[in-house]
Design a protein around this motif. Structure first.
Motif, PDB file in Angstrom:
ATOM      1  N   LEU A  38       0.821  -1.211   0.000  1.00 15.53           N
ATOM      2  CA  LEU A  38       0.000   0.000   0.000  1.00 15.53           C
ATOM      3  C   LEU A  38       0.853   1.258   0.000  1.00 15.53           C
ATOM      4  O   LEU A  38       0.516   2.244  -0.624  1.00 15.53           O
ATOM      5  CB  LEU A  38      -0.906   0.017   1.228  1.00 15.53           C
ATOM      6  CG  LEU A  38      -2.024  -1.002   1.272  1.00 15.53           C
ATOM      7  CD1 LEU A  38      -2.980  -0.662   2.397  1.00 15.53           C
ATOM      8  CD2 LEU A  38      -2.796  -1.013  -0.016  1.00 15.53           C
TER       9      LEU A  38
ATOM     10  N   ALA B 117      -4.617   1.336   9.228  1.00 11.09           N
ATOM     11  CA  ALA B 117      -5.897   0.774   8.790  1.00 11.09           C
ATOM     12  C   ALA B 117      -7.026   1.786   8.867  1.00 11.09           C
ATOM     13  O   ALA B 117      -8.072   1.593   8.253  1.00 11.09           O
ATOM     14  CB  ALA B 117      -6.241  -0.451   9.634  1.00 11.09           C
ATOM     15  N   TRP B 122      -6.466   3.095   2.791  1.00 16.59           N
ATOM     16  CA  TRP B 122      -6.685   1.675   3.080  1.00 16.59           C
ATOM     17  C   TRP B 122      -8.141   1.306   2.790  1.00 16.59           C
ATOM     18  O   TRP B 122      -8.443   0.290   2.170  1.00 16.59           O
ATOM     19  CB  TRP B 122      -6.333   1.401   4.555  1.00 16.59           C
ATOM     20  CG  TRP B 122      -6.296  -0.039   4.946  1.00 16.59           C
ATOM     21  CD1 TRP B 122      -7.287  -0.953   4.784  1.00 16.59           C
ATOM     22  CD2 TRP B 122      -5.197  -0.733   5.571  1.00 16.59           C
ATOM     23  NE1 TRP B 122      -6.890  -2.163   5.274  1.00 16.59           N
ATOM     24  CE2 TRP B 122      -5.625  -2.058   5.758  1.00 16.59           C
ATOM     25  CE3 TRP B 122      -3.939  -0.347   5.987  1.00 16.59           C
ATOM     26  CZ2 TRP B 122      -4.800  -3.003   6.366  1.00 16.59           C
ATOM     27  CZ3 TRP B 122      -3.126  -1.295   6.583  1.00 16.59           C
ATOM     28  CH2 TRP B 122      -3.551  -2.610   6.763  1.00 16.59           C
ATOM     29  N   ASP B 126      -9.665  -1.260   0.037  1.00 16.68           N
ATOM     30  CA  ASP B 126     -10.546  -2.372   0.388  1.00 16.68           C
ATOM     31  C   ASP B 126     -11.800  -2.386  -0.478  1.00 16.68           C
ATOM     32  O   ASP B 126     -12.279  -3.446  -0.878  1.00 16.68           O
ATOM     33  CB  ASP B 126     -10.935  -2.270   1.864  1.00 16.68           C
ATOM     34  CG  ASP B 126      -9.858  -2.853   2.756  1.00 16.68           C
ATOM     35  OD1 ASP B 126      -8.863  -3.353   2.194  1.00 16.68           O
ATOM     36  OD2 ASP B 126     -10.000  -2.813   3.989  1.00 16.68           O
ATOM     37  N   SER B 133     -10.058  -7.869   0.246  1.00 16.17           N
ATOM     38  CA  SER B 133     -10.361  -7.401   1.590  1.00 16.17           C
ATOM     39  C   SER B 133     -11.319  -8.309   2.345  1.00 16.17           C
ATOM     40  O   SER B 133     -11.437  -8.197   3.560  1.00 16.17           O
ATOM     41  CB  SER B 133     -10.950  -6.000   1.531  1.00 16.17           C
ATOM     42  OG  SER B 133     -12.071  -5.982   0.684  1.00 16.17           O
ATOM     43  N   CYS B 140      -1.275  -6.446   4.183  1.00 16.57           N
ATOM     44  CA  CYS B 140      -0.944  -5.185   3.531  1.00 16.57           C
ATOM     45  C   CYS B 140       0.476  -4.794   3.942  1.00 16.57           C
ATOM     46  O   CYS B 140       0.806  -4.821   5.129  1.00 16.57           O
ATOM     47  CB  CYS B 140      -1.925  -4.098   3.937  1.00 16.57           C
ATOM     48  SG  CYS B 140      -3.546  -4.385   3.276  1.00 16.57           S
TER      49      CYS B 140
END
Lengths: 116, 191
Positions: A38, B117, B122, B126, B133, B140
């Motif tokens: 990410l 998160a 994030w 998702d 997810s 992650c």
């Protein structure tokens, strides 16, 4: 430098698309594990190395890319980056201020960063 | 290694290497071009020269006395730690395996930022990748890299760059701790 990340990226793409069969010790079952990157956490030098974009010289800013306003100082042998008035909003008084900003007005919009 | 205790320590180097291999923390050495053009892997495994800049892959062309054997020492080596095994290792202990679901189950969701998160990125990720997810055990990662000079060699012409993957599923007390970082690759960069 980004060449060295080839094996990692190859494996990460495989994990994200197909997954790896993994044993889970908390439930005692096998499942398909997947992973995704990410974020990247880098300094400016590392950004140049990892992304492959230039971080010095005439077009040294990865955000402004070819529209970077750079100026070479002849006696100092250094490249400097000026014209920050581009990033102000359209009618900001600084854009019309001739006396304090080297006798010039600035009407260019801020450069759009590259996508992808 | 600490948990093994005194008498259970491996007796010699060979046994220690065997132990490390079974745990899955070994690395692969992949040779690289001196000018960072190509890695000698996959279709380039057997090349002796870089296909782009034609620089030799080896340091010297010295041959053995009978001329049959050549001493091949690579100029530049990338150490790559296979990330699949390292991620699978997170699930070998029941404690860390259950904690990989923390970001979905035990994390407070009240809009405050405490953990990656909670971030909009994030949540956006998702929503875009629902198949990813739905299983909260999926990991992650954050990737970080930075160069340093080994052994305080300030006049060295190269620097060493570790590439580190950080699993972000864990609670904040474990998430960004150096003990939970995953070293994924290790390379040198000359200026």
């Amino acid at each position: 430098m980004d060449v060295f990340l080839q094996p990692l990226i190859y494996d990460l793409l495989d994990i994200f698309e197909n997954g790896v069969r993994t044993y889970d010790a908390s439930t005692g079952e096998f499942f398909m594990l997947r992973a995704a990157v990410l974020w990247t956490i880098l300094d400016f030098l590392g950004l140049g190395n990892v992304s492959g974009s230039t971080t010095s010289g005439e077009a040294g800013c990865p955000e402004c890319h070819q529209f970077t306003c750079s100026l070479r100082l002849g006696n100092g042998n250094k490249t400097i980056y000026m014209d920050h008035r581009r990033f102000l909003h359209e009618n900001h008084p600084f854009r019309f201020d001739v006396d304090k900003f080297g006798g010039k007005t600035e009407f260019r919009p801020a450069p759009t960063p590259l996508s992808g | 290694m600490h948990s093994l205790g005194g008498p259970n320590l491996p007796r010699n180097f060979h046994e220690a290497k065997k132990l490390v291999k079974t745990i899955g923390v070994g690395y692969k050495s992949i040779h690289a071009c001196e000018n960072d053009c190509v890695l000698y892997w996959k279709e380039y495994v057997d090349l002796d020269k870089c296909s782009k800049c034609e620089v030799s892959r080896w340091k010297s062309n010295r041959k053995s006395l009978d001329g049959r054997h050549m001493y091949k020492v690579p100029k530049k080596v990338l150490r790559y730690f296979p990330i699949k095994k390292l991620l699978q290792r997170l699930f070998l202990s029941s404690k860390t395996a259950s904690l990989t679901r923390w970001h979905d189950e035990d994390c407070k969701k009240d809009g405050l930022l405490r953990h990656p998160a909670d971030s909009p990125l994030w949540q956006d990720f998702d929503e875009r990748h629902l198949e990813f997810s739905t299983d909260s055990q999926n990991i992650c990662l954050a990737f970080a890299t930075d160069g340093f000079n080994p052994f305080r060699m300030n006049n060295a012409i190269y620097s060493v760059w570790p590439g580190i993957c950080i699993p972000l599923n864990f609670p904040p007390s474990m998430c960004m701790k150096p003990s939970n970082f995953i070293l994924s690759s290790f390379y040198t960069h000359s200026w």
